[in-house]
Write a protein that holds these residues in place. Structure first.
Motif, mmCIF file in Angstrom:
data_model
loop_
_atom_site.group_PDB
_atom_site.id
_atom_site.type_symbol
_atom_site.label_atom_id
_atom_site.label_comp_id
_atom_site.label_asym_id
_atom_site.label_seq_id
_atom_site.Cartn_x
_atom_site.Cartn_y
_atom_site.Cartn_z
ATOM 1 N N VAL A 1 0.857 -1.429 0.005
ATOM 2 C CA VAL A 1 -0.088 0.163 0.069
ATOM 3 C C VAL A 1 0.980 1.156 0.079
ATOM 4 O O VAL A 1 1.813 1.515 0.858
ATOM 5 N N GLY A 2 0.754 2.020 -0.969
ATOM 6 C CA GLY A 2 1.625 3.259 -1.198
ATOM 7 C C GLY A 2 2.776 2.818 -1.631
ATOM 8 O O GLY A 2 4.199 3.228 -1.295
ATOM 9 N N CYS A 3 2.837 2.023 -2.768
ATOM 10 C CA CYS A 3 4.021 1.183 -3.321
ATOM 11 C C CYS A 3 4.938 2.398 -4.141
ATOM 12 O O CYS A 3 6.413 1.997 -4.078
ATOM 13 N N GLY A 4 4.274 3.589 -4.307
ATOM 14 C CA GLY A 4 5.610 4.301 -4.995
ATOM 15 C C GLY A 4 5.935 3.872 -6.291
ATOM 16 O O GLY A 4 5.243 3.463 -7.071
ATOM 17 N N LEU B 1 -3.417 2.551 -9.828
ATOM 18 C CA LEU B 1 -3.921 3.606 -8.624
ATOM 19 C C LEU B 1 -5.019 2.990 -7.489
ATOM 20 O O LEU B 1 -5.643 2.228 -7.757
ATOM 21 N N GLY B 2 -4.828 3.623 -6.550
ATOM 22 C CA GLY B 2 -5.521 3.338 -5.483
ATOM 23 C C GLY B 2 -5.340 4.240 -4.489
ATOM 24 O O GLY B 2 -4.162 5.094 -4.271
ATOM 25 N N ASP B 3 -6.282 4.369 -3.389
ATOM 26 C CA ASP B 3 -6.308 5.159 -2.164
ATOM 27 C C ASP B 3 -6.020 4.132 -0.946
ATOM 28 O O ASP B 3 -6.793 3.185 -0.785
ATOM 29 N N ALA B 4 -5.014 4.639 -0.155
ATOM 30 C CA ALA B 4 -5.060 3.837 1.025
ATOM 31 C C ALA B 4 -6.082 3.471 2.010
ATOM 32 O O ALA B 4 -6.297 2.701 2.649
ATOM 33 N N MET B 5 -7.113 4.595 2.008
ATOM 34 C CA MET B 5 -8.076 4.567 2.918
ATOM 35 C C MET B 5 -9.236 3.982 1.993
ATOM 36 O O MET B 5 -10.437 3.705 2.748
ATOM 37 N N ALA B 6 -9.269 3.520 0.881
ATOM 38 C CA ALA B 6 -10.223 2.893 0.282
ATOM 39 C C ALA B 6 -9.775 1.709 -0.695
ATOM 40 O O ALA B 6 -9.722 2.045 -2.206
ATOM 41 N N LEU B 7 -9.254 0.743 -0.201
ATOM 42 C CA LEU B 7 -8.175 -0.247 -1.226
ATOM 43 C C LEU B 7 -9.360 -1.063 -2.191
ATOM 44 O O LEU B 7 -10.440 -1.351 -1.653
ATOM 45 N N PRO B 8 -8.898 -0.918 -3.260
ATOM 46 C CA PRO B 8 -9.571 -1.690 -4.283
ATOM 47 C C PRO B 8 -9.729 -3.078 -4.443
ATOM 48 O O PRO B 8 -9.448 -3.752 -5.498
ATOM 49 N N MET C 1 3.157 -1.305 4.526
ATOM 50 C CA MET C 1 3.267 0.050 4.087
ATOM 51 C C MET C 1 4.690 0.395 4.237
ATOM 52 O O MET C 1 4.928 0.190 5.309
ATOM 53 N N ALA C 2 5.181 0.449 3.256
ATOM 54 C CA ALA C 2 6.874 1.098 3.391
ATOM 55 C C ALA C 2 7.034 2.699 3.188
ATOM 56 O O ALA C 2 6.920 3.216 2.143
ATOM 57 N N LEU C 3 7.208 3.078 4.318
ATOM 58 C CA LEU C 3 7.292 4.801 4.550
ATOM 59 C C LEU C 3 6.485 5.569 3.762
ATOM 60 O O LEU C 3 6.402 6.527 3.013
ATOM 61 N N VAL C 4 5.180 5.259 4.228
ATOM 62 C CA VAL C 4 3.895 5.743 3.829
ATOM 63 C C VAL C 4 2.900 6.433 4.875
ATOM 64 O O VAL C 4 2.348 7.497 4.585
ATOM 65 N N LEU C 5 3.130 5.749 5.998
ATOM 66 C CA LEU C 5 1.772 5.951 6.712
ATOM 67 C C LEU C 5 1.658 7.588 7.232
ATOM 68 O O LEU C 5 0.480 7.886 7.402
#
Length: 262
Positions: A44-47, A90-97, A108-112
């Motif tokens: 999540v938040g893979c950048g 594409l996606g939102d960490a607060m609403a994973l698809p 989550m790596a360096l994302v929170l």
């Protein structure tokens, strides 16, 4: 730091500035997780895919899904060797698809600290992970001086400039991570520090590399030219170099992991 929205839109710039750091910390993080092979993962938040590639290289997954809000970052991720297995969207960490109970592990790596509502982001990871699955993260200790470009931020503050920064810095604290994980109903919650080092060829290498940081770039853009030059010299004076001119910097991250109840 100000709680300003920070967006990473340059995959190559991120790779030079933070991708290297992410892999250094990520290797220790994955050793600590010690996952079984054959798992299904969501990053999540893979950048730009720096940590996703580590999962593919080291963990023998059967599936990895990378989610990020930046199409530019995802485009870079898709050029990596990891894309032979990993999928990026594409996606939102607060609403994973994804539906509930979809994965064995969510990370989550360096994302929170970039998630507007960290608790909601953690709950989303919990939602998409199966019973007895793993939810884990690591984040630079932003308030404790662990962020690798901290010398630049410290000199900005000393000059009376408030650096731009992500909105949820408090979520990087170890106690906050533990509270988020236990609050989401996870069990066997553990935390640890991760400290890594990186050597730059000289001061110019350190400086230009960190100009790829959106927060530093945004802050410098608001400064007068003379002040920006003064900042650079203050940071230079702050950082000792070895006999060859090389500069070694450390970064310290806080990590957390937990397991869903059976």
């Amino acid at each position: 730091m100000a709680g300003q929205a920070i967006r990473f839109e340059d995959g190559a710039g991120y790779e030079r500035m933070m991708g290297v750091w992410s892999r250094l910390a990520g290797q220790i993080f994955l050793d600590w997780l010690a996952p079984a092979p054959g798992l299904q993962w969501v990053d999540v938040g893979c950048g730009n895919g720096a940590f996703t590639e580590l999962i593919v290289e080291r963990c023998a997954p059967t599936e990895v899904q990378g989610i990020d809000p930046s199409e530019a970052q995802l485009a870079f991720a898709r050029t990596r060797p990891a894309s032979r297995l990993a999928q990026f969207q594409l996606g939102d960490a607060m609403a994973l698809p994804f539906p509930a109970d979809r994965f064995d592990a969510a990370v989550m790596a360096l994302v929170l600290v970039f998630v507007p509502d960290p608790a909601k982001g953690v709950r989303e990871m919990v939602r998409v992970v199966r019973a007895d699955g793993t939810v884990a993260a690591y984040m630079w200790d932003m308030l404790g001086g662990g962020f690798p470009p901290e010398p630049i931020l410290a000199e900005l503050r000393a000059m009376g400039v408030t650096p731009a920064g992500p909105p949820q810095l408090a979520a990087s604290r170890m106690e906050a991570l533990r509270d988020l994980w236990t609050g989401a109903g996870l069990e066997a919650v553990e935390t640890r520090e991760i400290t890594v080092e990186r050597t730059f060829a000289d001061f110019e290498d350190f400086w230009t590399t960190n100009l790829n940081s959106p927060s530093i770039k945004a802050t410098l853009a608001t400064m007068a030219l003379g002040d920006a030059d003064k900042l650079k010299e203050r940071v230079r004076d702050r950082l000792p170099a070895d006999a060859s001119g090389r500069i070694t910097r450390s970064g310290r991250a806080n990590a957390v992991k937990g397991r869903l109840p059976m």
